[in-house]
Enzyme design. Structure first.
Site, PDB file in Angstrom:
ATOM      1  N   VAL A  14      41.065 -43.623 103.582  1.00 32.78           N
ATOM      2  CA  VAL A  14      39.327 -43.690 102.352  1.00 32.78           C
ATOM      3  C   VAL A  14      39.727 -44.311 101.707  1.00 32.78           C
ATOM      4  O   VAL A  14      38.578 -44.702 100.998  1.00 32.78           O
ATOM      5  CB  VAL A  14      39.139 -42.124 102.725  1.00 32.78           C
ATOM      6  CG1 VAL A  14      38.173 -42.001 102.037  1.00 32.78           C
ATOM      7  CG2 VAL A  14      39.296 -41.187 104.190  1.00 32.78           C
ATOM      8  N   ALA A  33      22.133 -46.646  91.636  1.00 34.19           N
ATOM      9  CA  ALA A  33      22.791 -45.547  90.996  1.00 34.19           C
ATOM     10  C   ALA A  33      22.070 -44.855  89.846  1.00 34.19           C
ATOM     11  O   ALA A  33      21.560 -43.658  89.161  1.00 34.19           O
ATOM     12  CB  ALA A  33      24.212 -45.321  90.841  1.00 34.19           C
ATOM     13  N   ARG A  45      51.117 -42.915  96.223  1.00 35.66           N
ATOM     14  CA  ARG A  45      52.059 -42.768  96.445  1.00 35.66           C
ATOM     15  C   ARG A  45      53.352 -43.511  95.600  1.00 35.66           C
ATOM     16  O   ARG A  45      54.138 -43.844  95.564  1.00 35.66           O
ATOM     17  CB  ARG A  45      52.257 -42.051  97.562  1.00 35.66           C
ATOM     18  CG  ARG A  45      52.746 -40.434  97.870  1.00 35.66           C
ATOM     19  CD  ARG A  45      53.297 -39.805  99.025  1.00 35.66           C
ATOM     20  NE  ARG A  45      52.753 -41.275 100.008  1.00 35.66           N
ATOM     21  CZ  ARG A  45      52.454 -39.654 100.685  1.00 35.66           C
ATOM     22  NH1 ARG A  45      52.901 -38.364 101.421  1.00 35.66           N
ATOM     23  NH2 ARG A  45      51.817 -40.729 101.960  1.00 35.66           N
ATOM     24  N   LYS A 205      35.726 -28.916 109.777  1.00 38.26           N
ATOM     25  CA  LYS A 205      33.924 -29.166 109.979  1.00 38.26           C
ATOM     26  C   LYS A 205      33.391 -27.833 110.010  1.00 38.26           C
ATOM     27  O   LYS A 205      32.251 -28.332 109.689  1.00 38.26           O
ATOM     28  CB  LYS A 205      34.676 -31.104 110.242  1.00 38.26           C
ATOM     29  CG  LYS A 205      35.409 -31.293 109.782  1.00 38.26           C
ATOM     30  CD  LYS A 205      35.336 -33.162 111.266  1.00 38.26           C
ATOM     31  CE  LYS A 205      36.878 -34.060 110.892  1.00 38.26           C
ATOM     32  NZ  LYS A 205      36.852 -35.298 111.585  1.00 38.26           N
ATOM     33  N   GLY A 302      37.019 -43.300 110.312  1.00 40.86           N
ATOM     34  CA  GLY A 302      38.082 -45.162 110.095  1.00 40.86           C
ATOM     35  C   GLY A 302      37.541 -45.516 107.921  1.00 40.86           C
ATOM     36  O   GLY A 302      37.007 -44.799 107.798  1.00 40.86           O
TER      37      GLY A 302
HETATM   38  N1  HSE Z   1      41.005 -36.932 112.962  1.00 37.71           N
HETATM   39  C1  HSE Z   1      39.982 -36.850 112.294  1.00 37.71           C
HETATM   40  C2  HSE Z   1      39.427 -37.658 114.193  1.00 37.71           C
HETATM   41  C3  HSE Z   1      39.815 -37.893 111.474  1.00 37.71           C
HETATM   42  O1  HSE Z   1      39.728 -37.702 115.013  1.00 37.71           O
HETATM   43  O2  HSE Z   1      37.781 -37.217 113.892  1.00 37.71           O
HETATM   44  C4  HSE Z   1      38.354 -37.891 111.058  1.00 37.71           C
HETATM   45  O3  HSE Z   1      38.002 -36.552 110.135  1.00 37.71           O
END
Ligand code: HSE
Length: 436
Positions: A14, A33, A45, A205, A302
């Site tokens: 991301v 913007a 990391r 979610k 993605g």
């Molecule tokens: N692991 C999550 C999915 C990634 O498969 O939807 C996106 O939040």
């Protein structure tokens, strides 16, 4: 005007995608913007690892705490994911007066109430569009586009990995474990894929969607969660024969007694658009009282689809940097003082239809016993499908679709059916929603 300086925590899928989109579309983004956006610092990391983005001009560090305390940074973009150290980093960024953009669904679902309160105290923004359904602008849609509606219910395919697995099982009869490995290889699955297949990621979610749809606090602990590991290729096939597809749905519904919050495999009529959302794609169906049903479809995971949402949040924050905090869109869509404590219903109190699969002895009167039990519990049968005896088996698969009933009543009936000497093993049940 001076550029707005941002720091990105994490340069994985991301974070790396965000750098790429910000670079590629820099001109368009600045025109939108009103100010140039400059990624000054990023943490990773492993400083030696190869990355998906070009880091020229970005000061890299392996210590994300340096970024959240850097006085030059105005917006911190958190793309590390998970609870620790993301929670601490976000709280420190807010304490240091920085706005936050995050893609972290777990963080918002579990700690959003505390994070938003800290942000409000300091007049800061926390934007989290990328936390739900990747590139689909579903937070903005519900929070702003549907602000005139009383949301009645929403149902979403909000975990791409599970949808990919169910689609492959349905289309190609592929093996569960094999498809999961492919989803991991493609970078869709969570670091811990049990979160995907056990429904936890979808529940994170759903928690967020329900809060902004109904104006309730984030209550992850009250979501009923059931994953897809119990779904067999046979269930997928029988559902198809009856005109249904099986999807892992997150459902939030307002009822007179309270709110249903549940994630579970669900039979939905094959003719519905949402039943035809396949592969890793996500979709959210929302029923508003004024607008009626609206369906929102797109890539739920993605690098660049998620970056699309992160960058939109950055643009939103930049546009409102100078506005009075009281006049910004509230984090949870409703004014903080108007958040309501509507009860969340326990799963036994929800009402839905069911797919039941039983293994029955092949002799007269067996089905009559089953239907008598269902009738005694006021459960109407919608359809019955009886399959041939599988080779080497002593019992027939019988599939029944019921009409709507409370889960409590259904449980009582199932207990009695399982006690019949002519029925072998547990009755398999999958909830069914017509989404009409
Ligand atoms: N692991 C999550 C999915 C990634 O498969 O939807 C996106 O939040």
């Amino acid at each position: 005007m001076n550029p707005v300086k941002i720091g990105i925590l994490g340069l994985g899928t991301v974070g790396g995608g965000t750098v790429n989109v910000l670079r590629r579309n820099a001109d368009e983004i600045t025109r939108r913007a009103g100010r140039e956006i400059q990624v000054c610092r990023a943490s990773t990391r492993d400083l030696t690892r190869s990355r998906i983005c070009d880091t020229t001009g970005i000061a890299l560090t392996d210590d994300p705490y340096e970024i959240v305390s850097d006085p030059d940074i105005q917006i911190v973009v958190e793309t590390i994911g998970g609870e620790t150290p993301a929670r601490d980093l976000v709280m420190k960024a807010l304490a240091n007066g920085k706005h936050v953009v995050t893609a972290n669904k777990m963080l918002i679902a579990l700690h959003g109430n505390e994070i938003f309160a800290a942000a409000r105290e300091r007049g800061l923004m926390v934007a989290f569009e990328a936390a739900v359904a990747g590139g689909i602008p579903i937070i903005k849609t519900i929070r702003e586009g549907l602000a005139g509606n009383k949301v009645e219910w929403l149902a979403g395919i909000i975990n791409g990995t599970s949808n990919f697995i169910l689609t492959e099982m349905w289309e190609k009869g592929r093996d569960f474990a094999d498809v999961l490995q492919e989803a991991q290889r493609l970078g869709y699955a969570e670091a811990d894929p049990t979160f995907d297949i056990e429904g936890v990621d979808a529940a994170h979610k759903l928690t967020i969607l329900a809060s902004i749809a109904f104006g309730i606090p984030l209550q992850f602990g009250k979501v009923y969660i059931e994953g897809i590991t119990g779904i067999t290729a046979a269930d997928v096939k029988y559902a198809e024969a009856l005109g249904y597809r099986i999807k892992l749905l997150g459902i939030a519904r307002r009822t007179p007694k309270g709110i249903e919050l549940r994630v579970h495999p669900t039979l939905i009529p094959a003719r519905r658009l949402i039943a035809n959302v396949n592969g890793v794609m996500n979709a959210v169906l929302i029923k508003g009282d004024a607008v009626g049903p609206t369906l929102h479809y797109g890539a739920g995971a993605g690098a660049e689809p998620t970056a699309s949402a992160v960058v939109a949040d950055i643009v939103d924050v930049v546009r409102t940097l100078t506005s009075d905090p009281e006049n910004r869109v509230p984090h949870l869509a409703f004014q903080p003082a108007a958040i309501s404590e509507i009860p969340i219903l326990p799963i036994e109190a929800i009402e839905t239809a069911y797919y039941l699969r039983l293994s029955a002895e092949d002799k007269p009167g067996v089905l009559a016993d089953v239907t008598r039990i269902l009738a005694a519990h006021h459960i109407s049968i919608e359809a019955v499908l009886q399959k041939e005896m599988p080779e080497g088996e002593s019992h027939l698969p019988v599939i029944m679709l019921t009409q709507k009933v409370t889960e409590r009543e259904l449980n009582a009936a199932v207990r009695e059916i399982e006690a019949l000497p002519t029925i072998k093993g547990a009755v398999k049940r999958i909830r069914l929603e017509t989404l009409g």
